[in-house]
Design a protein around this motif. Structure first.
Motif, PDB file in Angstrom:
ATOM      1  N   GLN A 128       0.898  -1.159   0.000  1.00 14.45           N
ATOM      2  CA  GLN A 128       0.000   0.000   0.000  1.00 14.45           C
ATOM      3  C   GLN A 128       0.936   1.208   0.000  1.00 14.45           C
ATOM      4  N   PRO A 129       0.934   2.036  -1.067  1.00  9.19           N
ATOM      5  CA  PRO A 129       2.015   3.009  -1.247  1.00  9.19           C
ATOM      6  C   PRO A 129       1.737   4.430  -0.780  1.00  9.19           C
ATOM      7  N   SER A 130       0.564   4.666  -0.206  1.00 11.35           N
ATOM      8  CA  SER A 130       0.196   6.068   0.049  1.00 11.35           C
ATOM      9  C   SER A 130       0.288   6.430   1.529  1.00 11.35           C
TER      10      SER A 130
ATOM     11  N   GLY B 297      12.096   0.510  -0.716  1.00 10.67           N
ATOM     12  CA  GLY B 297      11.909   1.257   0.532  1.00 10.67           C
ATOM     13  C   GLY B 297      11.605   2.704   0.202  1.00 10.67           C
ATOM     14  N   THR B 298      11.882   3.593   1.115  1.00 12.00           N
ATOM     15  CA  THR B 298      11.596   4.999   0.851  1.00 12.00           C
ATOM     16  C   THR B 298      12.558   5.904   1.612  1.00 12.00           C
ATOM     17  N   MET B 299      12.906   7.027   1.004  1.00  8.64           N
ATOM     18  CA  MET B 299      13.736   8.020   1.702  1.00  8.64           C
ATOM     19  C   MET B 299      13.032   8.487   2.968  1.00  8.64           C
ATOM     20  N   GLY B 300      11.696   8.360   2.983  1.00 10.41           N
ATOM     21  CA  GLY B 300      10.924   8.783   4.144  1.00 10.41           C
ATOM     22  C   GLY B 300      11.214   7.955   5.387  1.00 10.41           C
ATOM     23  N   GLU B 301      11.918   6.822   5.233  1.00 10.77           N
ATOM     24  CA  GLU B 301      12.294   6.058   6.431  1.00 10.77           C
ATOM     25  C   GLU B 301      13.184   6.897   7.337  1.00 10.77           C
TER      26      GLU B 301
ATOM     27  N   GLY C 143      -1.634  10.558  -5.523  1.00 10.00           N
ATOM     28  CA  GLY C 143      -0.792  11.369  -6.409  1.00 10.00           C
ATOM     29  C   GLY C 143       0.426  11.898  -5.661  1.00 10.00           C
ATOM     30  N   THR C 144       1.604  11.816  -6.280  1.00  6.82           N
ATOM     31  CA  THR C 144       2.790  12.436  -5.666  1.00  6.82           C
ATOM     32  C   THR C 144       2.865  13.897  -6.122  1.00  6.82           C
ATOM     33  N   VAL C 145       3.659  14.675  -5.398  1.00  2.00           N
ATOM     34  CA  VAL C 145       3.518  16.125  -5.497  1.00  2.00           C
ATOM     35  C   VAL C 145       3.759  16.668  -6.912  1.00  2.00           C
TER      36      VAL C 145
ATOM     37  N   ARG D  83       0.882  15.880  -9.184  1.00  2.00           N
ATOM     38  CA  ARG D  83      -0.269  16.710  -8.814  1.00  2.00           C
ATOM     39  C   ARG D  83      -0.121  18.129  -9.379  1.00  2.00           C
ATOM     40  N   PHE D  84       1.067  18.696  -9.226  1.00  2.00           N
ATOM     41  CA  PHE D  84       1.265  20.071  -9.705  1.00  2.00           C
ATOM     42  C   PHE D  84       1.068  20.159 -11.223  1.00  2.00           C
ATOM     43  N   LEU D  85       1.499  19.131 -11.952  1.00  2.00           N
ATOM     44  CA  LEU D  85       1.332  19.149 -13.421  1.00  2.00           C
ATOM     45  C   LEU D  85      -0.151  19.231 -13.778  1.00  2.00           C
TER      46      LEU D  85
ATOM     47  N   LEU E 275      -1.499  25.825  -7.572  1.00  2.00           N
ATOM     48  CA  LEU E 275      -0.680  24.703  -7.099  1.00  2.00           C
ATOM     49  C   LEU E 275      -0.728  24.652  -5.573  1.00  2.00           C
ATOM     50  N   THR E 276      -1.035  23.473  -5.033  1.00  3.56           N
ATOM     51  CA  THR E 276      -1.313  23.320  -3.600  1.00  3.56           C
ATOM     52  C   THR E 276      -0.032  23.098  -2.805  1.00  3.56           C
ATOM     53  N   VAL E 277       0.676  24.180  -2.493  1.00  2.00           N
ATOM     54  CA  VAL E 277       1.851  24.065  -1.609  1.00  2.00           C
ATOM     55  C   VAL E 277       1.346  23.901  -0.179  1.00  2.00           C
ATOM     56  N   TYR E 278       1.781  22.801   0.486  1.00  2.00           N
ATOM     57  CA  TYR E 278       1.354  22.560   1.866  1.00  2.00           C
ATOM     58  C   TYR E 278       2.218  23.392   2.828  1.00  2.00           C
ATOM     59  N   GLY E 279       1.594  24.280   3.550  1.00  2.00           N
ATOM     60  CA  GLY E 279       2.304  25.075   4.560  1.00  2.00           C
ATOM     61  C   GLY E 279       3.334  25.997   3.929  1.00  2.00           C
TER      62      GLY E 279
ATOM     63  N   GLU F 252      -3.164  25.269   4.197  1.00  2.00           N
ATOM     64  CA  GLU F 252      -2.801  24.689   5.495  1.00  2.00           C
ATOM     65  C   GLU F 252      -2.284  23.267   5.284  1.00  2.00           C
ATOM     66  N   ASN F 253      -1.172  22.947   5.935  1.00  2.00           N
ATOM     67  CA  ASN F 253      -0.559  21.636   5.733  1.00  2.00           C
ATOM     68  C   ASN F 253      -1.375  20.555   6.449  1.00  2.00           C
ATOM     69  N   PRO F 254      -1.906  19.572   5.684  1.00  2.00           N
ATOM     70  CA  PRO F 254      -2.684  18.521   6.329  1.00  2.00           C
ATOM     71  C   PRO F 254      -1.801  17.521   7.084  1.00  2.00           C
TER      72      PRO F 254
ATOM     73  N   LYS G  70       1.762  16.337   9.435  1.00  2.00           N
ATOM     74  CA  LYS G  70       2.633  16.792  10.511  1.00  2.00           C
ATOM     75  C   LYS G  70       4.054  16.552  10.026  1.00  2.00           C
ATOM     76  N   GLU G  71       4.725  17.589   9.599  1.00  2.00           N
ATOM     77  CA  GLU G  71       6.084  17.454   9.066  1.00  2.00           C
ATOM     78  C   GLU G  71       6.789  18.789   9.211  1.00  2.00           C
ATOM     79  N   LEU G  72       8.128  18.780   9.217  1.00  2.00           N
ATOM     80  CA  LEU G  72       8.866  20.042   9.282  1.00  2.00           C
ATOM     81  C   LEU G  72       8.712  20.760   7.946  1.00  2.00           C
TER      82      LEU G  72
HETATM   83  N1  USQ Z   1       3.097  18.215  -0.830  1.00  2.00           N
HETATM   84  C1  USQ Z   1       2.651  19.512  -1.044  1.00  2.00           C
HETATM   85  N2  USQ Z   1       1.540  19.677  -1.814  1.00  2.00           N
HETATM   86  C2  USQ Z   1       0.859  18.636  -2.377  1.00  2.00           C
HETATM   87  C3  USQ Z   1       1.329  17.312  -2.147  1.00  2.00           C
HETATM   88  C4  USQ Z   1       2.438  17.148  -1.366  1.00  2.00           C
HETATM   89  O1  USQ Z   1       3.236  20.487  -0.566  1.00  2.00           O
HETATM   90  O2  USQ Z   1      -0.145  18.878  -3.046  1.00  2.00           O
HETATM   91  C5  USQ Z   1       4.320  17.986  -0.038  1.00  2.00           C
HETATM   92  C6  USQ Z   1       4.139  17.016   1.110  1.00  2.00           C
HETATM   93  O3  USQ Z   1       3.626  17.657   2.253  1.00  2.00           O
HETATM   94  C7  USQ Z   1       5.558  16.475   1.274  1.00  2.00           C
HETATM   95  C8  USQ Z   1       6.124  16.501  -0.148  1.00  2.00           C
HETATM   96  O4  USQ Z   1       5.279  17.391  -0.886  1.00  2.00           O
HETATM   97  O5  USQ Z   1       6.321  17.327   2.064  1.00  2.00           O
HETATM   98  C9  USQ Z   1       6.150  15.147  -0.835  1.00  2.00           C
HETATM   99  O6  USQ Z   1       4.841  14.609  -0.792  1.00  2.00           O
HETATM  100  P1  USQ Z   1       4.380  13.422  -1.769  1.00  2.00           P
HETATM  101  O7  USQ Z   1       2.911  13.232  -1.569  1.00  2.00           O
HETATM  102  O8  USQ Z   1       4.881  13.645  -3.146  1.00  2.00           O
HETATM  103  O9  USQ Z   1       5.249  12.195  -1.196  1.00  2.00           O
HETATM  104  P2  USQ Z   1       5.018  11.227   0.034  1.00  2.00           P
HETATM  105  O10 USQ Z   1       3.675  11.298   0.650  1.00  2.00           O
HETATM  106  O11 USQ Z   1       6.183  11.394   0.950  1.00  2.00           O
HETATM  107  O12 USQ Z   1       5.093   9.793  -0.635  1.00  2.00           O
HETATM  108  C10 USQ Z   1       5.591   9.570  -1.949  1.00  2.00           C
HETATM  109  C11 USQ Z   1       5.081   8.205  -2.407  1.00  2.00           C
HETATM  110  C12 USQ Z   1       5.623   7.152  -1.476  1.00  2.00           C
HETATM  111  C13 USQ Z   1       7.140   7.267  -1.420  1.00  2.00           C
HETATM  112  C14 USQ Z   1       7.557   8.660  -1.012  1.00  2.00           C
HETATM  113  C15 USQ Z   1       9.040   8.917  -1.051  1.00  2.00           C
HETATM  114  O13 USQ Z   1       3.669   8.189  -2.432  1.00  2.00           O
HETATM  115  O14 USQ Z   1       5.202   5.869  -1.920  1.00  2.00           O
HETATM  116  O15 USQ Z   1       7.637   6.339  -0.508  1.00  2.00           O
HETATM  117  O16 USQ Z   1       6.985   9.600  -1.936  1.00  2.00           O
HETATM  118  S1  USQ Z   1       9.580  10.015   0.213  1.00  2.00           S
HETATM  119  O17 USQ Z   1       8.727  11.198   0.212  1.00  2.00           O
HETATM  120  O18 USQ Z   1      10.955  10.360  -0.031  1.00  2.00           O
HETATM  121  O19 USQ Z   1       9.417   9.307   1.469  1.00  2.00           O
END
Ligand code: USQ
Length: 382
Positions: free
Chosen positions: A99-101, A143-147, A236-238, A241-243, A252-256, A323-325, A327-329
């Motif tokens: 489950q990747p989200s 894995g993920t850089m998010g680890e 959708g990854t960021v 989504r922006f595209l 474009l939805t910049v969080y925070g 508003e950032n949905p 909890k992240e720096l």
């Molecule tokens: N973000 C925005 N606006 C948006 C969507 C996201 O500002 O509309 C921000 C998020 O808050 C975050 C960053 O963009 O700080 C990246 O978010 P993302 O949704 O592109 O990525 P993330 O949820 O971390 O997950 C995605 C994949 C996941 C993978 C991960 C790699 O869905 O499967 O593991 O990227 S990483 O982020 O390096 O952990």
């Protein structure tokens, strides 16, 4: 080589399957359509229509003349995986079946439980199937850089040498993930490392950053072969989504504050990285960890890039901080190392203006299918 791809219907799995079939490997894919079901359940369907896995394999056969074997099955069911290992005899297994989200994992208890059990059970099943049926098989795990989270020190490539009271030891780099989904990846790594130490498995764990893009050499041959391109707030990854937001005329939805920095890579480079890992297997009894991204950007930098290129093409692109949905720096130090894949020969496709323009052009072809209701965040961390 005989390559087994778990999660072969996914954003990464399907392009990987075609790329390897194209290179002459024997490819078998397994998927139970979990992500498709969750996308429908959360009204998060992808932008382009994606034929089901069997149909995709048939289309690929008619386009390229190559067979991709398909199994519609659940990797949390040990018998399913076990049977595939026995009949296919993989030399490499690529484990994408999770489950990747991050947002999905944070919806409620049920979504958390599904994410935890699906991801961990699948990883355990892969480990046991390799031990029982294919002990030489190289496990390549996504894995993920998010680890690592966003620590205030440099992020090393998987390991950290710790000196304590005059003695030294290498440990897994400290992990502190920002979502339950990312935490399941931390637990996956621990599981793999345990079985590497005790049973001599051969494992590469790829710490991948957010991926973007919708073009690969193979999918460019027929739109029915395109990857699942999600632009909603859950799957959708960021960048993707922006595209879509740029094309739809949605700010474009910049969080925070938008100072969140991540390591990004083009879908084409995911394929390259996994292939490099496959062609350079590790010794038995080794866990190799590679940080998989090609360049870092803050969310603000990404938004600015898409706005500049989009406006240059005549689109009307605005940026709006919301508003950032999560909890992240929103402002932090970020300096992850990533020399391992470059040393193996990775030739990055960087996010140039031309690349952004090409992606926007492709999304424009599907503009009528964009559903504006899928854009704003529906899941909050707290
Ligand atoms: N973000 C925005 N606006 C948006 C969507 C996201 O500002 O509309 C921000 C998020 O808050 C975050 C960053 O963009 O700080 C990246 O978010 P993302 O949704 O592109 O990525 P993330 O949820 O971390 O997950 C995605 C994949 C996941 C993978 C991960 C790699 O869905 O499967 O593991 O990227 S990483 O982020 O390096 O952990």
């Amino acid at each position: 080589m005989r390559v087994l791809i778990l999660g072969g219907d996914g954003y990464l799995g399907w392009p990987t399957a075609m790329a390897y079939a194209n290179k002459g490997h024997e490819v078998c894919v397994v998927d139970n359509y979990l992500r498709r079901h969750l996308a429908v359940a959360t009204s998060s369907e992808a932008l382009m229509p994606n034929p089901n896995l069997n149909d995709r394999a048939e289309i690929w056969k008619s386009v390229a003349g190559e067979t991709i074997w398909t199994v519609i099955g659940d990797c949390t069911d040990y018998r399913t995986i076990s049977d595939v290992f026995k009949s296919f005899g993989p030399e490499v297994v690529i484990h994408y079946a999770e489950q990747p989200s991050a947002p999905y994992s944070m919806i409620d208890f049920d979504s958390a439980r599904l994410t935890l059990s699906n991801n961990l059970e699948t990883t355990l099943n892969v480990i046991w199937a390799v031990m029982e049926h294919a002990p030489e098989c190289h496990i390549i795990k996504l894995g993920t850089m998010g680890e690592y989270g966003t620590p205030n020190i440099d992020i090393e490539e998987g390991w950290l040498e710790v000196e304590h009271k005059g003695r030294k030891q290498n440990f897994l780099y400290p992990r502190q993930a920002g979502s339950l989904y990312h935490t399941t990846k931390v637990l996956d790594t621990d599981l793999l490392w345990f079985y590497v130490r005790t049973h001599g498995l051969r494992v590469t764990d790829l710490m991948q950053g957010p991926v973007y893009g919708l073009s690969t050499e193979e999918s460019d041959q027929d739109d029915r072969l395109l990857p699942n391109f999600h632009y909603d707030d859950i799957f959708g990854t960021v960048v993707n989504r922006f595209l879509v937001q740029a094309v739809a005329g949605i700010p474009l939805t910049v969080y925070g504050k938008g100072g969140q920095v991540r390591g990004y890579l083009n879908l084409k480079d995911t394929l390259q990285c996994v292939e490099l890992a496959m062609n350079n297997p590790v010794e038995k009894g080794s866990l190799r960890i590679l940080n998989q991204f090609t360049e870092t950007f803050s969310v603000n930098e990404l938004a600015e890039k898409v706005r500049r290129v989009g406006n240059g093409m005549g689109l009307d692109v605005e940026i709006k901080s919301i508003e950032n949905p999560r909890k992240e720096l929103e402002e932090h130090y970020y300096n992850p190392q990533h020399s391992g894949l470059l040393d193996l020969g990775l030739e990055p496709h960087y996010m140039t203006d031309d690349v952004v323009a090409e992606m926007l052009e492709k999304v424009l072809e599907y503009k009528d299918r964009i559903d504006g209701r899928k854009i704003l965040p529906r899941v909050r961390w707290s």
